[in-house]
Design an enzyme around this catalytic site. Structure first.
Site, PDB file in Angstrom:
ATOM      1  N   LYS A  43      -5.674   4.988  -3.205  1.00 40.84           N
ATOM      2  CA  LYS A  43      -6.783   4.552  -2.351  1.00 40.84           C
ATOM      3  C   LYS A  43      -8.039   5.361  -2.689  1.00 40.84           C
ATOM      4  CE  LYS A  43      -4.896   7.653   1.142  1.00 40.84           C
ATOM      5  NZ  LYS A  43      -3.905   7.741   2.231  1.00 40.84           N
ATOM      6  N   TYR A 260     -34.461  24.834   1.101  1.00 45.47           N
ATOM      7  CA  TYR A 260     -34.882  24.511   2.468  1.00 45.47           C
ATOM      8  C   TYR A 260     -34.478  25.593   3.464  1.00 45.47           C
ATOM      9  CZ  TYR A 260     -35.651  19.728   0.827  1.00 45.47           C
ATOM     10  OH  TYR A 260     -36.097  18.626   0.166  1.00 45.47           O
TER      11      TYR A 260
END
Ligand code: PLP
Length: 371
Positions: A43, A260
């Site tokens: 998956k 940041y």
């Protein structure tokens, strides 16, 4: 280790070693013995490794593939026409027709669900029992009566009876009890449906309690070379290395803020490298300030400041001869140093499954056969 030839224009990529996938499959086989069938869980794009290539590498005569949805199931069928595909979770009502038409093995938790599938034609089902996961499956106390009702629905073929383990990597005592209970329950059900196959083990179960393999096992993570149990880490071969090229080199004076929020301020003059990978590529933003690094020329260089959407900044002050275009390894090995998915996961407060399945679309997957 296979050699990959990587275009100079590639910013970031994942090198997938198909030989490692096969070796890990062989290890599963060795662990469980010759009889049980392996249901390879592929998956989420083969845990980020690429569904098609993973399936091609893992296809054996009897391999079944496990996926989450119809889209993934179609990808698997395209890669390995003759292999059976199991949808591991429930289907939406609107998905049932296509699931039946494509002859996928569907997972059902109730007679009502089974009946709804059978309305579209002959359906192979995996009857799932909830023995402690609290997610999919019929709660164990009502499993026998539910199963009896399912047997009466015409058009239903019971492919298997299964359960799922919530704590196989954390709580062996609970898991052993859980598996003992499931085995007893399944024996009763099998008197009603002798051909139904039994399965319960994920990777952690295969590693810790292989004696409960039953008829089918469902390895996911371990096929990709990551072990949920630290003791087995050295036995498995990581199939994926994540790399990127340095795009910019820079000197900063003492007292400069990096990234940041200016959470990192240089205390001395430093030299930095900018790497074109960020949280939009699946490099976890939560790894900021947690001592994560990348490997450059066989040395670990720390990430400084916050991880941004498209870039990270690393400190290369102590590393001579670094050039723009040089390769940095985010996950993988250089010489005798390595950073694995588990380490990155641990430092960013998550799990290896999350890291691997989160590697984004901008990261090109490259494939090579092991020599
Ligand atoms: C994803 C999944 C697995 C594989 O789990 P791993 O821990 O990755 O081995 C097995 N069974 C089911 C039902 C799953 O959803």
């Amino acid at each position: 280790m296979p050699i990959f030839s990587v275009p100079e224009s590639l910013r970031t990529w994942a090198e997938v070693d198909l030989g490692a996938l096969r070796a890990n499959l062989d290890f599963v086989r060795q662990r469980i013995g010759p009889s049980p069938t392996i249901l390879a869980v592929v998956k989420a794009n083969g845990y980020g490794h690429g569904a098609r290539e993973t399936v091609q590498a893992l296809t054996r005569e009897k391999t079944i593939f496990g996926v989450a949805n119809l889209y993934e199931a179609a990808e698997i069928k395209a890669a390995s026409e003759r292999s059976d595909v199991m949808l591991l979770g429930p289907c939406l009502p609107a998905e049932r027709n296509a699931a039946v038409e494509n002859d996928h093995i569907v997972t059902v938790s109730s007679a009502m669900e089974a009946k709804a599938f059978a309305a579209f034609g002959k359906t192979r089902i995996n009857f799932k029992i909830d023995t402690g996961m609290g997610r999919v499956g019929c709660w164990k106390d009502t499993a026998i009566s539910e199963f009896k009702s399912i047997r009466e629905i015409s058009g239903i073929e019971i492919h298997s009876i299964s359960t799922h383990l919530p704590s196989a990597d954390e709580d062996i005592a609970f898991t052993t009890d859980q598996l003992d209970g499931f085995t007893k329950l399944a024996q009763t059900l099998r008197e009603l449906a002798p051909k139904a196959k039994l399965h319960s083990l994920n990777s952690a179960g295969i590693l810790t309690l292989p004696e409960f393999a039953g008829d089918i096992v469902r390895p996911g993570l371990m096929l990709y070379g990551c072990s949920p149990i630290p003791d087995f880490s050295a036995t498995l071969r990581p199939a994926l290395a994540w790399k990127a090229r340095i795009v910019l080199l820079k000197n900063l004076p003492a007292g400069a803020g990096v990234s940041y929020g200016r959470t990192y301020i240089s205390s001395t003059p430093i030299r930095t490298a900018v790497i074109p990978v960020g949280y939009a590529d699946g490099y976890p933003r939560q790894a900021s300030g947690q001592g994560c690094g990348v490997l450059i020329n066989g040395k670990k260089c720390n990430i400084i400041g916050r991880i941004t959407m498209d870039q990270i900044i690393v400190n290369i002050t102590d590393l001579p001869n670094v050039q723009v275009g040089d390769v940095a390894t985010l996950i993988g090995r250089e010489g005798n140093v390595s950073i694995d998915a588990q380490e990155l996961a641990h430092r960013s407060g998550t799990i290896a499954w999350d890291i691997l399945t989160g590697i984004g679309r901008r990261v090109e997957r490259l494939y090579s056969e092991a020599p």
